[in-house]
Design a protein around this motif. Structure first.
Motif, mmCIF file in Angstrom:
data_model
loop_
_atom_site.group_PDB
_atom_site.id
_atom_site.type_symbol
_atom_site.label_atom_id
_atom_site.label_comp_id
_atom_site.label_asym_id
_atom_site.label_seq_id
_atom_site.Cartn_x
_atom_site.Cartn_y
_atom_site.Cartn_z
ATOM 1 N N LEU A 60 6.335 -32.049 -55.253
ATOM 2 C CA LEU A 60 5.989 -31.204 -56.531
ATOM 3 C C LEU A 60 4.837 -30.145 -55.808
ATOM 4 O O LEU A 60 3.673 -30.045 -56.156
ATOM 5 N N VAL A 61 5.435 -29.064 -55.123
ATOM 6 C CA VAL A 61 4.655 -28.010 -54.662
ATOM 7 C C VAL A 61 4.278 -26.955 -55.501
ATOM 8 O O VAL A 61 5.188 -26.388 -56.096
ATOM 9 N N ALA A 62 3.064 -26.496 -55.702
ATOM 10 C CA ALA A 62 2.710 -25.391 -56.539
ATOM 11 C C ALA A 62 3.463 -25.581 -57.752
ATOM 12 O O ALA A 62 3.803 -24.654 -58.539
ATOM 13 N N LEU A 63 3.337 -26.711 -58.292
ATOM 14 C CA LEU A 63 4.004 -27.056 -59.749
ATOM 15 C C LEU A 63 2.965 -27.690 -60.774
ATOM 16 O O LEU A 63 2.928 -27.261 -61.936
ATOM 17 N N LEU A 64 2.109 -28.571 -60.333
ATOM 18 C CA LEU A 64 1.414 -29.082 -61.327
ATOM 19 C C LEU A 64 0.409 -28.114 -61.774
ATOM 20 O O LEU A 64 -0.440 -28.257 -63.152
ATOM 21 N N HIS A 65 -0.218 -26.975 -61.255
ATOM 22 C CA HIS A 65 -0.950 -26.218 -61.787
ATOM 23 C C HIS A 65 -0.261 -25.336 -62.956
ATOM 24 O O HIS A 65 -0.919 -24.340 -63.648
ATOM 25 N N LEU A 66 0.955 -25.389 -63.021
ATOM 26 C CA LEU A 66 1.595 -24.948 -64.178
ATOM 27 C C LEU A 66 1.914 -25.948 -65.438
ATOM 28 O O LEU A 66 2.942 -25.571 -66.065
ATOM 29 N N VAL A 67 1.220 -27.131 -65.119
ATOM 30 C CA VAL A 67 1.349 -28.186 -66.350
ATOM 31 C C VAL A 67 0.050 -28.506 -66.954
ATOM 32 O O VAL A 67 -0.769 -28.787 -66.039
ATOM 33 N N LEU B 156 2.175 -32.821 -52.728
ATOM 34 C CA LEU B 156 1.432 -32.018 -53.839
ATOM 35 C C LEU B 156 0.646 -30.738 -53.135
ATOM 36 O O LEU B 156 0.191 -30.852 -52.075
ATOM 37 N N SER B 157 0.963 -29.572 -53.708
ATOM 38 C CA SER B 157 -0.131 -28.533 -53.666
ATOM 39 C C SER B 157 -0.494 -27.938 -54.978
ATOM 40 O O SER B 157 0.167 -28.031 -55.906
ATOM 41 N N HIS B 158 -1.803 -27.385 -55.107
ATOM 42 C CA HIS B 158 -2.216 -27.281 -56.571
ATOM 43 C C HIS B 158 -3.410 -26.310 -56.226
ATOM 44 O O HIS B 158 -4.371 -26.172 -55.322
ATOM 45 N N ALA B 159 -3.393 -25.062 -56.953
ATOM 46 C CA ALA B 159 -4.295 -23.854 -56.967
ATOM 47 C C ALA B 159 -5.628 -24.871 -57.303
ATOM 48 O O ALA B 159 -5.529 -25.555 -58.392
ATOM 49 N N THR B 160 -6.646 -24.143 -57.107
ATOM 50 C CA THR B 160 -8.105 -24.629 -57.519
ATOM 51 C C THR B 160 -8.953 -23.694 -57.874
ATOM 52 O O THR B 160 -8.898 -22.444 -57.183
ATOM 53 N N GLY B 161 -9.955 -23.977 -58.801
ATOM 54 C CA GLY B 161 -11.001 -22.736 -59.189
ATOM 55 C C GLY B 161 -12.357 -23.341 -58.734
ATOM 56 O O GLY B 161 -13.253 -22.554 -58.939
ATOM 57 N N ASP B 162 -12.428 -24.139 -57.604
ATOM 58 C CA ASP B 162 -13.670 -24.764 -57.220
ATOM 59 C C ASP B 162 -14.388 -23.821 -56.472
ATOM 60 O O ASP B 162 -15.664 -23.757 -56.720
ATOM 61 N N PHE B 163 -13.838 -22.548 -56.018
ATOM 62 C CA PHE B 163 -14.677 -21.670 -55.328
ATOM 63 C C PHE B 163 -14.890 -20.515 -55.964
ATOM 64 O O PHE B 163 -15.577 -19.696 -55.685
ATOM 65 N N ASP B 164 -14.063 -20.360 -57.104
ATOM 66 C CA ASP B 164 -14.450 -18.952 -58.059
ATOM 67 C C ASP B 164 -13.805 -19.178 -59.295
ATOM 68 O O ASP B 164 -12.941 -18.612 -59.791
ATOM 69 N N PRO B 165 -14.410 -19.898 -59.999
ATOM 70 C CA PRO B 165 -14.076 -20.599 -61.198
ATOM 71 C C PRO B 165 -13.885 -19.267 -62.350
ATOM 72 O O PRO B 165 -12.760 -19.326 -63.152
ATOM 73 N N GLU B 166 -14.662 -18.261 -62.246
ATOM 74 C CA GLU B 166 -14.304 -17.129 -63.431
ATOM 75 C C GLU B 166 -13.153 -16.677 -63.004
ATOM 76 O O GLU B 166 -12.396 -16.205 -64.041
ATOM 77 N N THR B 167 -12.795 -16.244 -61.955
ATOM 78 C CA THR B 167 -11.679 -15.469 -61.452
ATOM 79 C C THR B 167 -10.443 -16.355 -61.904
ATOM 80 O O THR B 167 -9.423 -15.777 -62.563
ATOM 81 N N ALA C 232 1.743 -23.006 -69.459
ATOM 82 C CA ALA C 232 0.549 -23.608 -69.412
ATOM 83 C C ALA C 232 -0.093 -23.979 -68.250
ATOM 84 O O ALA C 232 -0.407 -25.340 -67.857
ATOM 85 N N ALA C 233 -0.685 -22.914 -67.670
ATOM 86 C CA ALA C 233 -1.406 -22.949 -66.482
ATOM 87 C C ALA C 233 -2.531 -23.509 -66.360
ATOM 88 O O ALA C 233 -3.345 -23.597 -67.370
ATOM 89 N N GLN C 234 -3.048 -24.328 -65.446
ATOM 90 C CA GLN C 234 -4.419 -25.004 -65.417
ATOM 91 C C GLN C 234 -4.869 -25.228 -63.986
ATOM 92 O O GLN C 234 -4.176 -26.121 -63.153
ATOM 93 N N VAL C 235 -5.922 -24.776 -63.523
ATOM 94 C CA VAL C 235 -6.256 -24.873 -62.056
ATOM 95 C C VAL C 235 -7.217 -26.271 -62.265
ATOM 96 O O VAL C 235 -7.576 -26.760 -63.086
ATOM 97 N N ARG C 236 -7.285 -27.185 -61.144
ATOM 98 C CA ARG C 236 -7.977 -28.329 -61.055
ATOM 99 C C ARG C 236 -9.120 -28.589 -59.854
ATOM 100 O O ARG C 236 -8.787 -27.913 -58.661
ATOM 101 N N SER C 237 -9.751 -29.274 -60.002
ATOM 102 C CA SER C 237 -10.995 -29.488 -58.812
ATOM 103 C C SER C 237 -10.428 -30.472 -57.867
ATOM 104 O O SER C 237 -9.202 -31.065 -57.978
#
Length: 266
Positions: free
Chosen positions: A157-164, A189-200, A214-219
């Motif tokens: 599930l590569v680069a997928l769950l941040h689109l759920v 799994l791979s997943h984008a995160t906002g841990d380092f720049d939440p505002e962007t 329905a995108a959503q980054v996670r910690s």
């Protein structure tokens, strides 16, 4: 070409699709002006978007190569995206020519290009399922036509769950996908995160959500929770550039805000 019985449907060129935006980041041609426009909005907010997509792709190559090297002969790749060589089956069949690979995606344009995913080695087999990860039972049922669920399977599930989004219960989806897999199977799994720049990343997520995704980054903690009950392969949950770089192609070394991990089902 193998299709799970779901028709391709109409390609909506009036709103962006995440698979076609990803194709744009990778320099592909299978996207429409609406996809390019949304992707450029993301790039204006996060200029490294193209490099992030490439880093993710290289992680997929390394993880697939490692699991094939461990003798895994069956792979289920959900959220496949528009074919970009080398595809997962080309990576794993270099090591395990008899490997069987099932791809799944919900974008009609991916279905139209699925023939490129089906050029298997003579010893192996590939198949394509047109399905949505939010209906995991349907994907598993279709995958059973190609994969032997008494033998280990590598679920990707590569680069997928941040689109759920949380509203679609991604933890439940992962559970329902992993549950029918036999002992010795793996989850990648791979997943984008906002841990380092939440505002962007709040602004990047908004671009996707305005387009209907329905995108959503996670910690780090939220991402790690997807591996509950699994044994993490070393080095565990890390940024993509730190995950077995020795297995990869040159490049992709810059650290991107992308968490990755591989877990084994005991």
């Amino acid at each position: 070409m193998t299709d799970a019985g779901t028709s391709a449907g109409h390609i909506d060129t009036g709103k962006p699709h995440s698979a076609r935006m990803y194709d744009y980041y990778l320099g592909g041609k299978d996207n429409y002006p609406v996809d390019a426009e949304a992707a450029e909005q993301v790039i204006s907010l996060f200029p490294a978007a193209r490099e992030l997509a490439r880093t993710n792709r290289l992680f997929m190559h390394r993880a697939s190569r490692l699991l094939a090297g461990r003798g895994v002969r069956q792979f289920l790749d959900i959220g496949t995206g528009i074919p970009t060589e080398p595809n997962l089956h080309q990576i794993v069949q270099e090591t395990v020519p008899q490997a069987r690979v099932v791809y799944a995606d919900n974008d009609p344009i991916v279905l139209r290009h699925a023939q490129a995913l089906l050029h298997s080695t003579p010893e192996g087999k590939t198949a394509y399922v047109h399905g949505d990860v939010r209906e995991p039972g349907k994907i598993i049922a279709a995958a059973r036509d190609t994969l032997d669920f008494t033998q280990p399977i590598a679920l990707s599930l590569v680069a997928l769950l941040h689109l759920v989004g949380d509203e679609d219960e991604p933890a439940r989806i992962v559970r329902e996908l992993v549950e029918p897999l036999p002992s010795g199977s793996y989850l990648t799994l791979s997943h984008a995160t906002g841990d380092f720049d939440p505002e962007t990343w709040e602004r990047v997520v908004e671009v996707y959500r305005k387009g209907g995704t329905a995108a959503q980054v996670r910690s780090h903690a939220e991402f790690s929770a997807f591996f509950t009950g699994l044994e993490l392969v070393e080095p565990g949950v890390v940024l993509a550039a730190r995950w077995h770089p020795e297995l990869g192609e040159p490049g992709g070394g810059e650290e991107m805000p992308l968490y990755v991990a591989v877990g084994r089902k005991p």
